[in-house]
Structure formats: structure tokens, C-alpha cells
Motif scaffolding. Structure first.
Motif, PDB file in Angstrom:
ATOM      1  N   UNK A 104       2.118  11.621   3.812  1.00  0.00           N
ATOM      2  CA  UNK A 104       2.314  10.501   2.875  1.00  0.00           C
ATOM      3  C   UNK A 104       3.816  10.890   2.182  1.00  0.00           C
ATOM      4  N   UNK A 105       4.017  12.130   1.909  1.00  0.00           N
ATOM      5  CA  UNK A 105       5.218  12.611   1.147  1.00  0.00           C
ATOM      6  C   UNK A 105       6.537  12.149   2.076  1.00  0.00           C
ATOM      7  N   UNK A 106       6.076  12.031   3.340  1.00  0.00           N
ATOM      8  CA  UNK A 106       7.378  11.744   4.128  1.00  0.00           C
ATOM      9  C   UNK A 106       7.732  10.420   4.220  1.00  0.00           C
ATOM     10  N   UNK A 107       6.690   9.419   3.829  1.00  0.00           N
ATOM     11  CA  UNK A 107       7.110   8.137   3.885  1.00  0.00           C
ATOM     12  C   UNK A 107       7.331   7.601   2.661  1.00  0.00           C
ATOM     13  N   UNK A 108       7.102   8.428   1.452  1.00  0.00           N
ATOM     14  CA  UNK A 108       7.123   7.778   0.166  1.00  0.00           C
ATOM     15  C   UNK A 108       8.605   7.972  -0.393  1.00  0.00           C
ATOM     16  N   UNK A 109       8.638   7.094  -1.626  1.00  0.00           N
ATOM     17  CA  UNK A 109      10.063   7.118  -2.229  1.00  0.00           C
ATOM     18  C   UNK A 109      10.287   8.391  -3.140  1.00  0.00           C
ATOM     19  N   UNK A 110       9.394   8.710  -3.990  1.00  0.00           N
ATOM     20  CA  UNK A 110       9.642   9.481  -5.094  1.00  0.00           C
ATOM     21  C   UNK A 110       8.364  10.550  -4.928  1.00  0.00           C
ATOM     22  N   UNK A 111       8.133  11.201  -3.812  1.00  0.00           N
ATOM     23  CA  UNK A 111       6.901  11.921  -3.859  1.00  0.00           C
ATOM     24  C   UNK A 111       6.903  13.288  -4.453  1.00  0.00           C
ATOM     25  N   UNK A 112       5.904  13.947  -4.848  1.00  0.00           N
ATOM     26  CA  UNK A 112       5.896  15.379  -4.916  1.00  0.00           C
ATOM     27  C   UNK A 112       5.789  16.255  -3.783  1.00  0.00           C
ATOM     28  N   UNK A 113       6.092  17.507  -3.870  1.00  0.00           N
ATOM     29  CA  UNK A 113       6.067  18.293  -2.829  1.00  0.00           C
ATOM     30  C   UNK A 113       4.293  18.333  -2.339  1.00  0.00           C
ATOM     31  N   UNK A 114       4.016  18.558  -1.121  1.00  0.00           N
ATOM     32  CA  UNK A 114       2.526  18.633  -0.690  1.00  0.00           C
ATOM     33  C   UNK A 114       1.978  20.134  -1.519  1.00  0.00           C
ATOM     34  N   UNK A 115       2.815  20.899  -1.889  1.00  0.00           N
ATOM     35  CA  UNK A 115       2.463  22.152  -2.603  1.00  0.00           C
ATOM     36  C   UNK A 115       2.236  21.799  -4.132  1.00  0.00           C
ATOM     37  N   UNK A 116       2.839  21.089  -4.827  1.00  0.00           N
ATOM     38  CA  UNK A 116       2.680  20.469  -6.155  1.00  0.00           C
ATOM     39  C   UNK A 116       1.484  19.737  -6.083  1.00  0.00           C
ATOM     40  N   UNK A 117       1.234  18.895  -5.197  1.00  0.00           N
ATOM     41  CA  UNK A 117      -0.091  17.809  -4.976  1.00  0.00           C
ATOM     42  C   UNK A 117      -1.410  18.930  -5.102  1.00  0.00           C
ATOM     43  N   UNK A 118      -1.236  19.737  -3.994  1.00  0.00           N
ATOM     44  CA  UNK A 118      -2.573  20.703  -3.933  1.00  0.00           C
ATOM     45  C   UNK A 118      -2.742  21.342  -5.143  1.00  0.00           C
ATOM     46  N   UNK A 119      -1.487  21.871  -5.801  1.00  0.00           N
ATOM     47  CA  UNK A 119      -1.719  22.519  -6.938  1.00  0.00           C
ATOM     48  C   UNK A 119      -2.394  21.722  -8.058  1.00  0.00           C
ATOM     49  N   UNK A 159       0.915  -1.311   0.096  1.00  0.00           N
ATOM     50  CA  UNK A 159       0.066   0.006  -0.044  1.00  0.00           C
ATOM     51  C   UNK A 159       0.744   1.107   0.050  1.00  0.00           C
ATOM     52  N   UNK A 160       1.814   1.226   0.996  1.00  0.00           N
ATOM     53  CA  UNK A 160       2.866   2.388   0.940  1.00  0.00           C
ATOM     54  C   UNK A 160       3.344   2.676  -0.380  1.00  0.00           C
ATOM     55  N   UNK A 161       4.008   1.553  -1.065  1.00  0.00           N
ATOM     56  CA  UNK A 161       4.703   1.960  -2.302  1.00  0.00           C
ATOM     57  C   UNK A 161       3.760   2.372  -3.362  1.00  0.00           C
ATOM     58  N   UNK A 162       2.644   1.694  -3.693  1.00  0.00           N
ATOM     59  CA  UNK A 162       2.042   1.415  -4.912  1.00  0.00           C
ATOM     60  C   UNK A 162       0.650   1.925  -4.809  1.00  0.00           C
ATOM     61  N   UNK A 163      -0.012   1.902  -3.899  1.00  0.00           N
ATOM     62  CA  UNK A 163      -1.700   2.341  -4.144  1.00  0.00           C
ATOM     63  C   UNK A 163      -2.020   3.787  -3.364  1.00  0.00           C
ATOM     64  N   UNK A 164      -2.525   4.405  -4.074  1.00  0.00           N
ATOM     65  CA  UNK A 164      -3.488   5.520  -3.473  1.00  0.00           C
ATOM     66  C   UNK A 164      -4.931   5.206  -3.557  1.00  0.00           C
ATOM     67  N   UNK A 224      -3.032   4.534   4.232  1.00  0.00           N
ATOM     68  CA  UNK A 224      -1.921   5.149   3.627  1.00  0.00           C
ATOM     69  C   UNK A 224      -0.759   4.533   3.660  1.00  0.00           C
ATOM     70  N   UNK A 225      -0.575   3.483   4.133  1.00  0.00           N
ATOM     71  CA  UNK A 225       0.608   2.755   4.288  1.00  0.00           C
ATOM     72  C   UNK A 225       1.617   2.844   5.485  1.00  0.00           C
ATOM     73  N   UNK A 226       1.010   3.404   6.668  1.00  0.00           N
ATOM     74  CA  UNK A 226       1.742   3.451   7.818  1.00  0.00           C
ATOM     75  C   UNK A 226       1.795   2.036   8.464  1.00  0.00           C
ATOM     76  N   UNK A 227       3.011   1.607   8.955  1.00  0.00           N
ATOM     77  CA  UNK A 227       3.111   0.250   9.621  1.00  0.00           C
ATOM     78  C   UNK A 227       2.233   0.250  11.005  1.00  0.00           C
TER      79      UNK A 227
END
Ligand SMILES: Nc1ncnc2c1ncn2[C@@H]1O[C@H](COP(=O)(O)OP(=O)(O)OP(=O)(O)O)[C@@H](O)[C@H]1O
Ligand SMILES: [Mg+2]
Lengths: 253, 783
Positions: A129-144, A103-108, B691-694
Motif C-alpha cells: 500500500x505504501x508504494x502506491x500511496x501519496x503520503x504514507x507512513x513507513x511500514x515500520x511506523x504502521x506496524x509500531x 479507494x486508493x487515495x481515501x479509504x482503508x 486496497x486501490x490497485x487498478x
């Protein structure tokens, strides 16, 4: 992280499947809920493929098993029988830890009731979410992306339902997920907000190439899908391919 | 239907209900246990005094002819008069090598009319047969049987006493050797001898040296005391006194007063915590059941029925608690009663579960519980059915003060969630921290007594008073005796002392006391103040303990009149040179030579403190106790050891109980808080999991909040603990004994560890629930 990848021997991130190749493959999927003596068969042997980058709408009467299917695809639930794979991930045999990682890596996910964290602002909900993701957008980008850059520091209680749902979508897509699973995302919204939300989903699907599945009770929404899958009584009853996708603004609600 | 809902609600919140019920149980146990013990102690004491004619006034003198008795009886206000002979002497108990003291009391022909004897076994002794009654515990402690004999030295002569019975009397409820801190039945025992036998042994034929009397109804004690003093003064009376200065009476009445304090204080703490827990749990319950409540009302149930329903739910929880608490309280009470039997000789003292105490405990708990849930129930009652069908307004959050101060930047989203959740319900957060702090305070309280007593013992016996043995002489001796003592094998140092009985007068206030004269500087028996600093004797003049100076309203620099009560009985004026704030009792000190000059008949010694080679201690004791003119030998090591043994037993019991209580509070508060928070934030936690939190990460959100509260509670708990301890120290302190407020850092550490441990265990239990969170189920429903 790079050490982990080296150990793991492969790199999921950069080899997105070409559009049109199957990412989800399910065979003979069954789900039985046991409630004391009574057995409820939510899924009765379902075969389904979802293709990379496609936008699928799932239709069907209440209780037909749509949510059950989506939850299994998203790693929130496990089937009672059959097989289901997301690319090379076996979703049947996986334990809780592997499902969480999946879930963390692939699913929204996007739900009918936005499920934002009320104590965090829009930006912070996404940062979660962006803090635990590998290749996230910034929160600002996502909100835009969902046209809410100006509401960044608002708490959920200070946003309308439609705006909350857009924040929820921004949160779901901020990690650039491979699949976006939406369970009645417009169920609690009026026409105008509903269309804005659908517009955002279409845009994410188009611009990020995210495989998207949307459950809805509103048959009109089917017009914007690549494919429409109809479910009845735990089985797929009909699959229709749309040659001409409608844009959300043009939907007749 | 509501009954079924009641049962289902109770089952659903069983963990919380159990935690609350346990806290209530602690309150009830503390209340029932201490109240019933208190009542049993008080009433058995009263009945005992009444039935066995405890005297009102006492006087000790040197020697008076028996004919004086009728003149005492003529004093207006005097009822029954009993003249007696009382003597102390070292004793030999078969099979027991340690020094022991006998306190021997005469039995008038026909038996005492005051301070009457309770014959517990055997028979009354026959005159002229060398027979005696012994105190109730002597036989048991020394494995003796009726018919066995002990040897007691009186006036330098050894007498063999054959024990024909055991007894006790209301003047010896508390038996303590003068100068001891705690009773020590192994080394101190009371004996009763026929008057004629004791008169012969003490050379008091036709005379007496002790008076006990009862006041006539309506008599004023002070008047009788004044007249009695005037009458007895020529006979060497050091002053008559009422029950208020009777040692046994003082100890038992202090004990009763202290127990009454405990019976109020402890249950109050627990009930406060229980009320808070109920408040939180029920606020949450009514919050989640808005729709249900509305539906029930829509079905036609009245507001009263709804209110009653919630009160019943609270009532059931509390009643379960009181049931457990009553059982625990009965156990606690009977254990406490057994504890008291170690210290007090109360033949009528039986533990009984007093139904009225149970009834008031139940009533008190119910009242507290209803006060705790009142707010929540009022909200349920006032809820209009229509409004309840609408979901509650979404919770409003805002950045907390800390974040506005810039701390927010240091925190990630999870940290902010924790901070804001606490900030949204600051009162509840504070009360939770206070509840945990209360648990810690109870623990500090439990260990504080040990700290204080250990500190006091250490000060008294290892830092200030360095003597190994104390020898007292039958009468003052020439200073040359110091050389004799030096010559005794095993003695390494000798420090003489002089004790002079005197009356101190400051204006109309008087106090009778033995002034202790010590060499200056002292090498063995040194005086220390409350903080443990050694205090030097002033070169001239008196030094009093602050309590005694207070009693006399005297300040350093004042001149006191001193009536010396021996020799030529001169009256002198002495300057009060210094006041020493100390811990134990009332004392007067003077430099040895100054005291000798004051007493007015050349240098003399009443006894000596000895430093002894440990290997020679027993031999020294055997040798000295039989020496002529030696009244008694006290071995410091033996006294300290027996004190510590008794004390350890006492502390183990109370510290054990308090640790248990504290653990219940800590677990109760943390568990409830965790469960309520979990219920309120289930959805958030499920969202995070989606959201994928453990599981671990999600638990951190909830448990992090608890951790913040527990950590906040630790310093608060130290503070409360200190406060509770100060309260109890004051409650335990009396003229005879002052408990210093000493709390070691190890005690705080211990309390913190227990609280952290209990919190951690609770957190783990809640963590299991977080792990089992059904994501699909939680998210399916609208908030
Ligand atoms: N936790 C559960 N326990 C028992 N039965 C369940 C559970 N969850 C779902 N079901 C049953 O499984 C069947 C399929 O449910 P599902 O939620 O997938 O339906 P759905 O198609 O999403 O319906 P809707 O459109 O109303 O959301 C239903 O009959 C439902 O009652
Ligand atoms: Mg559904």
C-alpha cells in the motif's frame, strides 16, 4: 504527481475537513439485488451523514444491509438509487476507474477475514500500500502503531488471527486514509485479541483523526463509539450519541 | 445428485475443460490420423504386393538370350521367373517443352506374371501397332487423352507411342528418376510396350536385359542372389538385388516406418501435456471442493462413489476430446492419404477410419487421463469427512532462494508475490514451462523440415553443383566431344564426367556402384560434405561417401578391390583415399584421369555438365535431346523447381497442422495455468483491488507469473525443438537420403512469436475475468 495536482487544480491532501463537518452524505440510498425473478432490497431509502473524525458503530441484525452500506461508502459497490457523496466525490456516478482511485487515495478497509496476502510478510503486505500511496507512513511506523514491530518479517501463516487482523489494520491505515471502514473486524477473534484490535482502531481514530465506521454484532462495542447507528431492514432505525466514550479495555464483552 | 454436480462442475470449468479436451483432441487426431494412414498404407501395400505378384529379386543386364530364362529357373529356390526388356529414353510430350524421361517396360505375351499390371483405363496394347500403356498420372498431368501419342527416343531412334490405356504395377509404387530426390511425375513416366515392339526398338530380339523373379517358399535370398550373379555376370549384370535395394520398395517401406514413428511420437507429446493439465485442474478442483466432498460423504456416499464421480468428470472431458479428435483425425488421415497419393502410386490405397484405431485412441486417452487425475482423486477418496469440514491449512510461503541470494531487494512486493507463488509450487511451474516449451518445440519441428530441405537444396544446387544442365551419352565418347558441346549455342562452360560401373570389394563385403570420375578441381559439379564445405577430390584413389565406406567397413588408407564391369572387365586394387560425410546416398568418386586409367581403355566420357545461358536453355534442350548418342538431358533449374513445388505442398500441409497443434497446446497450457492460478488467488487479487490497485496492476500480478513461465519456456522450447527435430531427422534419414539437422534462427523466432501470441491472447481472455472479479462476493466468504 505535482503536475497532476496542478492540472487537477486542487489539493485534497492538506485540507482535511474540520472535525465534525459531514464527510459522507447519503440520501434515499437504495440497493436492489436481482436474482432471477426475485428482487432483494438490501437498502430501502437510507439517509445518513458521517462526520469528519468521528467513530461510528453500525449495529443491526444479519441481512439488514450493514455490509451493503459500508461497501457503497467504500467504493466497492454502487447503489441502485439515491445519492451518496464523499466530500466532493460523487460515488453514484463514478466509473470503476474513479472508484479505484477513490479507494486508493481515501479509504482503508478492514474485513472480518483479514485478507492479507499470504505470500508476503507483514512488512511487505504494508509496503504493497505504501508504494502506491501519496503520503504514507513507513511500514515500520504502521506496524509500531499496532504493536507488531517485532513481527515485521513474519508471514501471515506465522501469525495468530488477532495479529493478522492488526497487520490488516496497519495496512489499512499506513496510507493515512481519510476514512477507515471495518466490517466485523473482531468477528473471528476471541475477547483478548478483540480488545487489542479495538484498542488499535480507537488509537488510530484518536491520533490520526481518521473517520472510522465499524460494523459489529457485538452491542458492547457500541460503548466506545461517538455515535451508534442501528440498521434494520435496509433503513436506519435508531441513532444514539454517546456522551461518554468507553475505552476498549473497559468494554464488557 | 452426483450426476447433477457432475454437470454443474463441468459447466463451471467449461473453459478449462474445453482447453484440456482440445489437447486430448490433438492427441487423438494425431494418433487416429497417422495410425489409420499407417495401417492403410501398410496393408494396401502388402495386399498390392501379394495380389499383383511383386517380385522378390531383380537383376539388370546388358543382353542375354531368352534361353537363359530356363537356366535361371533351375537355380534352387527360384520360383516364377520373368525376363523383360527395360529401357530409358528422352521423350516428347505434346504441349510440354521441358525435358522428360520415359522408362519403358516390356509386356510379355499373355501379360506379366510378376509385377502384374493394374489396368486403370483403356485396354492392353496390341503388338505391332505402336501402342503403349502409360503410367497413371501422365494423362492427367499433361491433359492428354487415350489415343494421344508421345514420342520416345530409344537407342537414338524416335518412336511414336499411341496411348491406349493407363496402368500401374507394384514395382512402381514410387517412381523416381535415378538421381532425383523426389518423384517428379511431370518429367518422368513409365510406359509398358508389347515385348516384341520393345525388343525391336532396343535391338534385343530374342533377348532380354532385365529379370524379375519370385523366390520359392523357404528359399534363402542370399543363396539365390549369389547363384544368379554367377549365372548372369557374363551378360553384363551389375548385380542382382532383393527388395531391400529396390528403389520403390525402399521408399515405401521407409515411409511406412517413418509414419509409424510419427504415430507414436506426436500423440505421446500431446497426451503427456493433457495428463499434466488434468492433473493441475483436478488437484485444484478437489482442493476447492473439500467441504463439498466432506458433505457428500457425510450424506452417506461411499469413497468409491466419490472417486468414481471425479473419474467420470475426467472421463467426460476426455471423451469430448476424443470425439473431436476422431473427427479431426479422420480428416487428417484422409488429407494425409491424399498427400501420399502425390508421391505413391497405390491403386488399392483408400482411406478408412479404422474403428480399432479409434478404440485404442480412446482407451489410451482415458488411461492417460486417469493417470493424470489419479493423485487428486486419491486425495478426494482419502479425505475423512470430519477433516474436510475444517478449512485447509493456510498456504505456507517463504522467501525463495533467489531472494536469499539478494535478488529480492530489486523487487517490489508484487515481484515477490510472483516469485514466491512460483517458488511454492516449483514442480507445477516447471511442468507449465515444459508444456509451453513443448508447444514451441512442435512449432520448431514444423519449420525445421523446411529449413533443412531449403538448406540442402541450397547446398546441393546453388553452392556445390553449379551446372545448369547435364548431358549423358548412350555410350562412352571420345574427349573431343567437349569441343562439340562448347560449340552448341548457349553453352558457356563444359565439364566432362565419366561413370564406370564397378563392384567394390573389401574382404567379403561388396557393393555395386557407378564410380563417378570428375576433373579436379571441378568448376561446376563440385562435391560438398554434410556441413556444406566443398571437398576436393584426392589426386589418386577413391573417395566414398561415409555411408558407403561404413557399408564396406573400409577406412581411408585401406586398399579396395575394384571389378570394372565394362570393357575388358579388369580387376584392380585402389586405395580408399578419402571419405566424405555427405547427405545424399551412396556415391563413389575419382579424379577423371585416374578413373580412365583404372577402367583401362583410354580416355572416354560418359557425359558432361554444362553451364548454359538461361535464355538459350530451352533451345539447347531441344537441340541436344534429339542429338544422336545423347541418352538424356537434365535441366537443373527444372528439376529444382519441380522438387520445390512438390515439397512446398507437402511442407505447407504438415507445417500448417503442426502450427495448429502447437497453438492448441500453448493455449491449453497457458489458459489452464491462468485459470487455476486465478481460482487459487482470487482472494488475493480482490484484496489488492480493495486496497486501490487498478485492474491493470492486479492483472500484472497474475499475468506476470504466467509471463515468467512463458519466458522461461522459450529457451527450453528451443532446446526441445532441437531435440524433437533431431529425433525426426533420424527417423526420416535412410541410406538414400539423410536429413541434416538445420534449424534457422528465424524458425526459433517464428516459434517463439506463435507461442507468445497464443499466450498473449489467452492472457487477454483471462484478463477479462480478472476485470469482472466481484470484490464484495470474494471477500465476504472465509477462505
Ligand atoms: N450479491 C448479492 N446478491 C443477492 N443478494 C445479496 C447480495 N449481497 C447481499 N444480498 C442481500 O442483501 C441483504 C443485505 O445484505 P448485507 O450483506 O448488507 O447484510 P448484513 O447486514 O451485512 O448482514 P450480516 O450481519 O449477516 O453480515 C441480505 O438480504 C442479503 O441476502
Ligand atoms: Mg455483513
Amino acid at each position: 504527481m505535482s503536475l497532476w495536482r496542478a492540472l487537477n487544480g486542487r489539493n485534497d491532501d492538506d485540507d482535511r475537513p474540520a472535525p465534525g463537518t459531514p464527510v459522507f452524505v447519503a440520501h434515499g440510498l437504495t440497493k436492489v439485488y436481482r436474482m432471477g425473478e426475485v428482487e432483494v432490497h438490501a437498502l430501502r431509502g437510507m439517509d445518513l451523514e458521517l462526520l469528519a473524525g468521528e467513530f461510528v458503530v453500525l449495529l443491526g441484525p444479519s441481512g439488514s444491509g450493514k455490509s451493503t452500506l459500508l461497501n457503497i461508502l467504500g467504493g466497492l459497490d454502487t447503489p441502485s438509487g439515491g445519492t451518496v457523496r464523499y466530500r466532493e466525490h460523487d460515488l453514484v456516478g463514478a466509473d470503476e476507474r474513479r472508484l479505484t482511485k477513490y479507494r486508493r487515495e481515501h479509504v482503508g478497509f478492514v474485513f472480518q477475514f483479514y485478507n492479507l496476502i499470504p505470500s508476503l510478510t507483514a512488512r511487505e503486505n504494508i509496503a504493497l500500500v505504501t508504494e502506491i500511496a501519496r503520503r504514507p507512513m513507513t511500514p515500520e511506523e504502521a506496524l509500531a502503531l499496532v504493536d507488531l514491530a517485532d513481527r515485521m518479517d513474519h508471514f501471515p501463516s506465522q501469525l495468530s488471527g488477532g495479529q493478522q487482523q492488526r497487520v490488516a489494520i496497519a495496512r489499512a491505515v499506513a496510507k493515512r486514509p481519510d476514512v477507515l471502514l471495518c466490517d466485523e473486524p473482531t468477528g473471528a477473534l476471541d475477547i483478548t485479541s478483540g480488545k487489542v484490535v479495538l484498542g488499535v482502531l480507537a488509537r488510530v481514530n484518536r491520533e490520526l483523526g481518521t473517520t472510522t465506521a465499524v460494523i459489529t454484532h457485538n452491542a458492547a462495542i457500541a460503548a466506545m463509539a461517538d455515535r451508534v447507528v442501528t440498521i434494520a431492514d435496509g433503513r436506519i432505525s435508531k441513532v444514539v450519541r454517546n456522551d461518554h466514550k468507553a475505552s476498549p479495555e473497559d468494554l464488557a464483552w | 445428485m452426483l450426476d447433477r454436480k457432475l454437470r454443474r462442475d463441468l459447466l463451471r470449468m467449461k473453459g478449462q475443460a474445453a482447453a484440456i479436451a482440445l489437447v486430448v483432441a490433438c492427441a487423438v487426431a494425431a494418433y487416429v490420423g497417422s495410425t489409420t494412414t499407417y495401417r492403410a498404407l501398410r496393408s494396401s501395400n502388402e495386399v498390392y504386393y501379394d495380389r499383383f505378384a511383386f517380385a522378390d529379386v531383380f537383376a539388370e543386364l546388358r543382353r542375354a538370350p531368352r534361353s537363359l530364362a530356363s537356366r535361371i529357373a533351375e537355380i534352387p529356390g527360384v520360383g516364377t521367373v520373368e525376363t523383360r526388356i527395360v529401357a530409358d529414353g528422352p521423350m516428347d510430350i505434346p504441349g510440354f517443352a521441358e525435358p522428360a524421361t520415359a522408362h519403358v517396360v516390356s509386356i510379355p505375351p499373355g501379360g506379366p506374371r510378376l509385377n502384374r499390371l493394374v489396368l486403370l483405363s483403356g485396354r492392353m496394347p496390341e503388338p505391332g501397332a505402336g501402342e503403349a500403356l502409360a503410367g497413371d498420372t501422365l494423362l492427367k498431368l499433361h491433359h492428354l487423352r487415350l489415343g494421344d501419342a508421345v514420342t520416345v527416343a530409344l537407342e537414338g531412334t524416335r518412336h511414336t507411342l499411341r496411348l491406349v490405356g493407363t496402368a500401374t504395377s507394384p514395382e512402381f509404387i514410387f517412381q523416381i528418376r535415378p538421381g532425383d530426390l523426389l518423384p517428379d511425375d511431370a518429367h518422368f513416366a513409365v510406359f509398358w510396350l508389347p515385348e516384341s515392339d520393345l525388343a525391336a526398338a532396343t535391338r534385343l530380339d530374342g533377348a532380354f536385359n532385365n529379370v524379375a523373379l519370385r523366390l520359392a517358399p523357404g528359399a534363402r535370398e542370399t543363396d539365390v542372389l549369389a547363384r544368379l550373379d554367377r549365372l548372369l555376370e557374363p551378360y553384363g549384370c551389375l548385380g542382382a538385388y532383393g527388395r531391400d535395394r529396390h528403389v520403390s520398395h525402399r521408399f515405401i517401406s521407409d515411409e511406412i516406418r517413418q509414419l509409424q514413428g510419427v504415430a507414436v511420437f506426436m500423440p505421446a507429446v500431446f497426451l503427456g501435456v493433457a495428463a499434466f493439465l488434468l492433473n493441475v485442474a483436478f488437484s485444484r478442483l478437489v482442493g476447492t471442493q473439500r467441504e463439498q466432498i466432506a458433505a457428500i460423504k457425510a450424506l452417506g456416499y461411499g469413497n468409491a462413489a466419490v472417486g468414481l464421480h471425479f473419474l467420470q468428470l475426467a472421463g467426460v472431458i476426455v471423451l469430448l476430446g476424443t470425439l473431436v479428435g476422431t473427427l479431426a483425425g479422420a480428416w487428417f488421415g484422409s488429407a494425409m492419404t491424399r498427400m501420399y497419393a502425390l508421391f505413391y502410386h497405390l491403386p488399392l490405397f483408400r482411406y478408412e477410419l479404422d474403428p480399432s484405431a479409434v478404440a485404442s485412441a480412446v482407451l489410451l486417452s482415458l488411461l492417460t487421463a486417469f493417470a493424470g487425475v489419479a493423485g487428486a482423486v486419491r486425495r478426494a477418496v482419502r479425505l475423512p469427512p470430519a477433516e474436510a469440514m475444517r478449512p485447509p491449512a493456510p498456504p505456507r510461503y517463504h522467501a525463495t532462494l533467489l531472494e536469499r541470494l539478494g535478488l529480492g531487494r530489486l523487487l517490489g512486493p508484487v515481484g515477490r508475490m510472483i516469485l514466491r507463488s512460483l517458488g511454492r509450487r516449483p514442480v507445477r511451474a516447471l511442468l507449465t514451462a515444459v508444456g509451453v516449451a513443448a508447444a514451441m518445440a512442435v512449432l520448431v519441428l514444423g519449420a525445421f523440415l523446411d529449413d533443412s530441405i531449403t538448406w540442402m537444396m541450397d547446398l546441393q544446387f546453388r553452392r556445390a553443383q553449379l551446372e545448369d544442365a547435364t548431358v549423358t551419352f548412350v555410350e562412352p565418347r571420345d574427349p573431343a566431344v567437349v569441343h562439340e558441346l562448347h560449340a552448341v549455342p548457349g553453352v558457356t562452360a563444359v565439364e566432362p564426367f565419366r561413370a564406370v560401373p564397378a563392384v567394390l570389394r573389401a574382404g567379403h563385403r561388396t557393393y555395386r556402384i557407378g564410380i563417378l570420375g570428375l576433373p579436379s578441381p571441378a568448376a561446376l559439379h563440385r562435391i560438398s560434405d554434410r556441413e556444406g564445405n566443398l571437398v576436393a577430390l584426392p589426386a589418386g584413389g577413391l573417395m566414398l561417401t561415409d555411408k558407403l565406406a561404413d557399408l564396406l567397413h573400409a577406412r581411408p588408407g585401406d586398399d579396395l578391390d575394384v571389378d570394372i564391369l565394362e570393357g575388358t572387365r579388369p580387376r584392380k586394387t585402389v586405395r580408399l583415399a578419402a571419405v566424405v560425410p555427405d547427405l545424399i546416398g551412396l556415391s563413389a568418386y575419382m579424379e577423371l584421369d585416374s578413373l580412365n586409367r583404372l577402367a583401362g581403355h583410354g580416355p572416354a566420357l560418359s557425359g558432361a555438365f554444362l553451364s548454359v545461358d538461361p535464355a538459350a536453355e530451352q533451345a539447347l534442350h531441344r537441340r541436344l535431346k534429339d542429338a544422336p548418342l545423347v541418352a538424356g538431358v537434365l535441366l537443373q533449374r527444372v528439376a529444382v523447381a519441380s522438387f520445390e513445388a512438390t515439397n512446398a505442398q507437402y511442407l505447407l500441409f504438415f507445417t500448417g497442422i503442426l502450427v495448429l497443434f502447437a497453438a492448441v497446446i500453448a493455449v491449453g497450457v497457458v489458459y489452464n495455468s491462468a485459470r487455476v492460478t486465478l481460482a487459487e488467488r482470487e482472494r488475493e487479487l480482490a484484496s489488492l483491488r480493495v486496497l486501490g490497485f487498478t485492474r491493470g496492476e492486479v492483472s500484472a500480478v497474475l499475468l506476470g507469473e504466467l509471463a515468467v513461465l512463458v519466458v522461461l519456456a522459450l529457451p527450453l522450447g528451443c532446446l526441445f525443438g532441437l531435440g524433437f527435430s533431431a529425433l525426426i531427422a533420424r527417423n526420416l534419414s535412410s541410406d538414400l537420403f539423410r536429413v541434416p539437422l538445420i534449424v534457422e534462427s528465424s524458425t526459433f523466432a517464428f516459434a517463439a512469436l506463435v507461442v507468445l501470441g497464443a499466450s498473449l491472447l489467452t492472457a487477454l481472455a483471462v484478463r477479462r475475468r480478472i476485470d469482472r472479479l466481484d470484490l464484495v462476493e470474494v471477500l465476504k466468504t472465509k477462505e
